[in-house]
Design a protein around this motif. Sequence first.
Motif, PDB file in Angstrom:
ATOM      1  N   ALA A  75     -29.138 -50.490   7.961  1.00 40.20           N
ATOM      2  CA  ALA A  75     -29.430 -50.533   6.531  1.00 40.20           C
ATOM      3  C   ALA A  75     -30.217 -49.324   6.069  1.00 40.20           C
ATOM      4  O   ALA A  75     -30.589 -49.224   4.914  1.00 40.20           O
ATOM      5  N   ARG A  77     -35.353 -60.832  11.814  1.00 34.41           N
ATOM      6  CA  ARG A  77     -34.445 -61.240  10.739  1.00 34.41           C
ATOM      7  C   ARG A  77     -34.058 -62.718  10.850  1.00 34.41           C
ATOM      8  O   ARG A  77     -32.962 -63.107  10.479  1.00 34.41           O
ATOM      9  N   HIS A 107     -32.614 -63.659  -0.869  1.00 39.55           N
ATOM     10  CA  HIS A 107     -33.034 -62.362  -0.343  1.00 39.55           C
ATOM     11  C   HIS A 107     -33.126 -62.380   1.183  1.00 39.55           C
ATOM     12  O   HIS A 107     -33.290 -63.432   1.803  1.00 39.55           O
ATOM     13  N   GLY A 108     -33.052 -61.197   1.769  1.00 42.47           N
ATOM     14  CA  GLY A 108     -33.234 -61.046   3.206  1.00 42.47           C
ATOM     15  C   GLY A 108     -34.696 -60.809   3.545  1.00 42.47           C
ATOM     16  O   GLY A 108     -35.499 -60.417   2.688  1.00 42.47           O
ATOM     17  N   VAL A 134     -34.037 -56.799   0.619  1.00 44.53           N
ATOM     18  CA  VAL A 134     -34.695 -57.155   1.879  1.00 44.53           C
ATOM     19  C   VAL A 134     -36.202 -56.946   1.736  1.00 44.53           C
ATOM     20  O   VAL A 134     -36.670 -55.854   1.384  1.00 44.53           O
ATOM     21  N   ARG A 156     -30.881 -52.036  -1.182  1.00 46.04           N
ATOM     22  CA  ARG A 156     -29.947 -51.094  -0.554  1.00 46.04           C
ATOM     23  C   ARG A 156     -30.683 -50.032   0.259  1.00 46.04           C
ATOM     24  O   ARG A 156     -30.328 -48.848   0.240  1.00 46.04           O
ATOM     25  N   SER A 212     -31.480 -64.324   3.930  1.00 49.60           N
ATOM     26  CA  SER A 212     -30.078 -63.944   4.010  1.00 49.60           C
ATOM     27  C   SER A 212     -29.919 -62.629   4.763  1.00 49.60           C
ATOM     28  O   SER A 212     -30.627 -61.664   4.488  1.00 49.60           O
ATOM     29  N   ARG A 213     -28.965 -62.587   5.674  1.00 51.27           N
ATOM     30  CA  ARG A 213     -28.754 -61.358   6.453  1.00 51.27           C
ATOM     31  C   ARG A 213     -27.896 -60.333   5.711  1.00 51.27           C
ATOM     32  O   ARG A 213     -27.859 -59.168   6.096  1.00 51.27           O
ATOM     33  N   ASP A 214     -27.183 -60.763   4.675  1.00 49.13           N
ATOM     34  CA  ASP A 214     -26.272 -59.826   4.006  1.00 49.13           C
ATOM     35  C   ASP A 214     -26.705 -59.492   2.578  1.00 49.13           C
ATOM     36  O   ASP A 214     -25.940 -58.919   1.812  1.00 49.13           O
ATOM     37  N   SER A 215     -27.941 -59.831   2.218  1.00 47.41           N
ATOM     38  CA  SER A 215     -28.420 -59.523   0.879  1.00 47.41           C
ATOM     39  C   SER A 215     -28.727 -58.033   0.736  1.00 47.41           C
ATOM     40  O   SER A 215     -29.139 -57.373   1.692  1.00 47.41           O
ATOM     41  N   GLU A 216     -28.505 -57.508  -0.473  1.00 51.02           N
ATOM     42  CA  GLU A 216     -28.902 -56.127  -0.751  1.00 51.02           C
ATOM     43  C   GLU A 216     -30.412 -56.001  -0.914  1.00 51.02           C
ATOM     44  O   GLU A 216     -30.958 -54.899  -0.892  1.00 51.02           O
TER      45      GLU A 216
END
Length: 322
Positions: free
Chosen positions: A293, A75, A66-67, A85, A113, A79-83
């Motif tokens: 986002a 940040r 997870h972000g 956060v 998202r 993870s920077r690209d996880s859906e």
Amino acid sequence: MSTAIHPMLNIAVKAARAAGSIINRAALDLDVLKVGSKGPNDFVTEVDRAAEQVIIETLLEAYPGHGILAEESGREHGSRDSEFVWIIDPLDGTTNFLHGFPVYAVSIALAHRGQVQQAVVYDPTRNDLFYASRGRGAYLNDRRLRVSKRTRLSDSLVGTGFPFRKGDNFKRYVKMFEEVMQSCAGLRRPGAAALDLCYVAAGHYDGFFETGLSPWDIAAGSLIITEAGGLIGNFTGEADFLYQREVVAGNPKVYGQLVQILAPYTRVIKEPEAAPATAAAQPDATDAFVAAAAPTPAAPAEKKRPTRIRKADLAKPGDAPM
């Protein structure tokens, strides 16, 4: 707490309580705290950082993919690209905490998202746990929360927050303050937005408004309010508020009346050509990053009519169930 609590929410509760323990221990001896400054009247302590660290460690141990978006570290973690956060404020109300004024909280939200799905706000001084899962209601400890039933702003108690950072528009705020103050039964400013939003959900306040807030100040409280039957939006009554640095909330009737007063003071940029980040729209680098986002803005509300935030507004087609 309910035995049916969502697993992700359960981890958030564990993280919030761990942070609360750190905060409560530090509150016993405030004189030895190391205090830094992020700007005029904007303080950070070693407690903020320690609380944030234990939250991040707890969350990433359970969900390493997870972000993380956190007030003190941005940040840097996860993870920077996880859906998924996690949006974290480890100590909302630091100035209160430093003075021994017992109004501060831990705020943790999980967005999928860009839509908040799980929320926890923990008040360590009272051992009060506010929490919500999307579609499952909002709770204080074991009690289901519902917003108040007052219908007239003139009978209502309204929460707010004063601008305090250099560069905040004090004159604009004073005009808003004056209008709302003359229209309601009373205004309160305890100094921790995450708790203020929970107080709307619990019916202690009938409404709330503030400018200059960041996503971590309001993410968790926003879900707790909607799950308690309340409404939350920007000053023109739209659901696009999390990244706009202005927020108004309340029970449905009072919300609509506050929107009528506050709409002329909105700073949300409406025109598509103005969408790229500007100094006014994106005050700092963190906001510029998280704005990517942010949910797509809702269609403008009709004048003087608040937008009800329905379940359909809170999820996009194809969203994974939580």
